[in-house]
Design an enzyme around this catalytic site. Structure first.
Site, short mmCIF file in Angstrom:
data_model
loop_
_atom_site.label_atom_id
_atom_site.label_comp_id
_atom_site.label_asym_id
_atom_site.label_seq_id
_atom_site.Cartn_x
_atom_site.Cartn_y
_atom_site.Cartn_z
N ASP A 47 16.00 16.54 31.68
CA ASP A 47 14.94 15.74 31.09
C ASP A 47 13.97 15.21 32.37
O ASP A 47 14.58 15.12 33.33
CB ASP A 47 15.27 14.87 29.83
CG ASP A 47 16.14 13.71 30.45
OD1 ASP A 47 16.07 13.41 31.67
OD2 ASP A 47 17.27 13.23 29.65
N ASP A 49 11.34 12.02 33.63
CA ASP A 49 10.98 10.75 33.90
C ASP A 49 9.63 10.74 34.62
O ASP A 49 9.84 11.20 35.78
CB ASP A 49 12.01 9.84 33.99
CG ASP A 49 13.17 9.95 33.07
OD1 ASP A 49 13.16 9.56 32.01
OD2 ASP A 49 14.25 10.33 33.62
N ASP A 123 18.96 1.69 39.39
CA ASP A 123 20.21 1.32 39.68
C ASP A 123 20.96 1.91 40.87
O ASP A 123 21.34 1.16 41.76
CB ASP A 123 21.16 1.76 38.31
CG ASP A 123 20.78 3.27 37.86
OD1 ASP A 123 20.05 3.94 38.52
OD2 ASP A 123 21.57 3.73 36.64
P1 ATP Z 1 20.43 11.54 33.09
O1 ATP Z 1 19.04 11.80 32.45
O2 ATP Z 1 21.20 12.65 33.58
O3 ATP Z 1 21.11 10.77 32.13
P2 ATP Z 1 18.89 9.67 34.63
O4 ATP Z 1 19.49 9.30 35.85
O5 ATP Z 1 17.45 10.39 34.48
O6 ATP Z 1 20.05 10.47 34.36
P3 ATP Z 1 17.96 7.92 32.51
O7 ATP Z 1 18.87 7.13 31.56
O8 ATP Z 1 17.18 9.24 31.96
O9 ATP Z 1 19.09 8.61 33.48
O10 ATP Z 1 17.21 6.95 33.20
C1 ATP Z 1 16.09 7.50 34.06
C2 ATP Z 1 16.01 6.61 35.36
O11 ATP Z 1 16.03 5.25 34.88
C3 ATP Z 1 17.36 6.50 36.24
O12 ATP Z 1 17.32 7.64 37.06
C4 ATP Z 1 17.12 5.16 36.86
O13 ATP Z 1 16.31 5.16 37.89
C5 ATP Z 1 16.43 4.31 35.73
N1 ATP Z 1 17.60 3.68 34.72
C6 ATP Z 1 18.10 4.07 33.75
N2 ATP Z 1 19.10 3.37 33.32
C7 ATP Z 1 18.96 2.22 34.20
C8 ATP Z 1 19.96 1.10 34.09
N3 ATP Z 1 20.82 0.76 33.20
N4 ATP Z 1 19.65 0.11 35.32
C9 ATP Z 1 18.82 0.33 36.50
N5 ATP Z 1 17.99 1.79 36.15
C10 ATP Z 1 18.01 2.40 35.42
MG MG Z 2 16.77 11.20 32.63
#
Ligand code: ATP
Ligand code: MG
Length: 409
Positions: A47, A49, A123
């Site tokens: 996905d 962002d 994070d």
């Molecule tokens: P995946 O989609 O594979 O789960 P992701 O890193 O994209 O991994 P998401 O939950 O989609 O995870 O979040 C997008 C982004 O938002 C993360 O890469 C991070 O930069 C930020 N983020 C998400 N959750 C948190 C959190 N709990 N604390 C701080 N930053 C966060």
């Molecule tokens: Mg993501």
């Protein structure tokens, strides 16, 4: 800023359209987070962002199919065809507008900021990389590129503070460590058990979302192996025996199904994780008690809240088990036509891996499914004697069972 080649095949046309549209309206916009991280690791992200300096209301006005979602961290969901792009406004974490509880956990975060501030509130360093499609550049304020190169998972800022702000980050650490094959910093591992205790402050519905990401993305077995030796397994599923061979077998099976493109449902893993608890309650059941399946699922809700439809699925799978094992000749047709027959049969096969006494029965059902009608009849007529005996014994016990415990089939 560094020049970096991200392959076009790893980018999503609709996410790029969202960025172009925001640019056309005079705003900065970048790809950020998991999609940049995964693309840099050579994987196609699942996905996308986008981070921008456009305020949320503005974003939702620019796009026709856009909706502001989330209370704690509001963002905008922009739909483009079948795609869902998550667009967030740059935020900061050091502000009076960020509300913490007494343990330092962030309750609300509506403090908007600059691109650089946005990077520092994310994070892990590898999750705070921004990709500008106009220049094909990666913007890195936190040393994330070096960590990707060295395959290291590290929090931005102080580990202890970052885990206190949001205990779910400990689950994310384990997940990304296993998914990416990165080394999780020792400082993080040392705080896993302490942080597990703090997961009780996280809304159970959010933990269900995290549960899906942990175990339904193709790395469940590796993650569970790590988790079962910590307090995390008990924090999410307190009634589950973390060393249960059934759970491990189901995690492996789920990963294989994902790789092979077979369908998966969280309900099946719920059934597995709560199986021993359900059996114990069923065995101790006394007239007047609440139904064992109902109580098993109810007591789980304050940890990882399981949506009703997946709870029902688990319950239905549990109900198939006695029927499949008993093989009452009259009900074989009904059992094999039941909507949960397939899941119940898969469940039985997984159980048979660690309960050898079930092997004969699991094999019987395997053969039964492909047998022609004549052979089916013969298979029923030649069922092993002890099965028939057990069946008779069971019938005499039937009055003791809770009314609704067997009604699903
Ligand atoms: P995946 O989609 O594979 O789960 P992701 O890193 O994209 O991994 P998401 O939950 O989609 O995870 O979040 C997008 C982004 O938002 C993360 O890469 C991070 O930069 C930020 N983020 C998400 N959750 C948190 C959190 N709990 N604390 C701080 N930053 C966060
Ligand atoms: Mg993501």
């Amino acid at each position: 800023m560094t020049k970096h080649g991200i392959k076009e095949k790893h980018l999503d046309a609709n996410a790029l359209k969202v960025i172009a549209e925001l640019n056309a309206n005079g705003f900065q916009a970048f790809l950020v987070g998991g999609c940049v991280r995964d693309a840099l690791c050579g994987e196609r992200p699942k996905d996308f962002d986008v981070a921008t300096n456009a305020p949320l209301e503005k974003i939702s006005k620019i796009f026709r199919r856009a909706r502001i979602v989330g209370r704690r961290f509001p963002i905008v969901h922009v739909r483009y065809g079948r795609d869902l792009i998550e667009v967030s406004t740059f935020r900061q974490s050091m502000s009076d507008n960020v509300v913490h509880d007494q343990q330092g956990m962030i309750l609300r975060d509506n403090a908007f900021g600059t691109l650089q501030e946005d990077a520092f509130r994310r994070d892990f360093s590898v999750n705070a990389l921004y990709y500008d499609p106009n220049t094909n550049e990666i913007i890195d304020y936190v040393g994330g590129l070096k960590d990707i190169e060295e395959k290291r998972l590290r929090f931005i800022g102080e580990t202890k503070v970052r885990l206190a702000e949001d205990p779910v980050r400990v689950l994310r650490a384990l997940r990304f460590g296993e998914k990416l094959g990165f080394t999780v910093e020792k400082k993080i591992l040392a705080l896993v058990d302490d942080t597990a205790k703090r997961l009780d402050a996280v809304p159970p519905a959010r933990l269900f979302d995290e549960f899906l990401k942990l175990f339904l993305n193709g790395y469940g077995e590796k993650i569970w192996r790590k988790m079962r030796d910590t307090k995390l397994a008990g924090a999410l599923f307190p009634s589950c025996n973390p060393q249960s061979p059934l759970v491990l077998a189901a995690m492996r099976n789920t990963d294989e199904r994902i790789k092979g493109g077979a369908s998966i449902t969280p309900g099946f893993l719920v059934a597995v994780l709560l199986w021993e608890d359900y059996c114990a309650r069923k065995n101790e059941w006394q007239p007047g008690d609440e139904d064992a399946a109902f109580m098993t699922l109810k007591d789980q809700q304050s940890f990882v809240a399981v949506p009703r439809r997946f709870g029902s699925f688990a319950r239905e799978v549990w109900m198939t088990q006695d029927r499949l094992i008993n093989r009452s000749p009259k009900s074989i047709d009904r059992v094999s036509a039941h909507k949960r027959f397939r899941a119940g049969y898969d469940f039985l096969c997984l159980r048979a891996e660690s309960e050898p006494e079930l092997k004969e029965c699991a094999d019987w059902w395997t053969n039964y499914q492909t047998a022609n009608p004549e052979n089916k009849l013969e298979m029923i007529q030649t069922l092993p004697k002890d099965v028939k005996k057990k069946r008779r014994k069971k019938r005499t016990n039937k009055a003791k069972l809770p009314e609704n415990s067997e009604q699903a089939i």
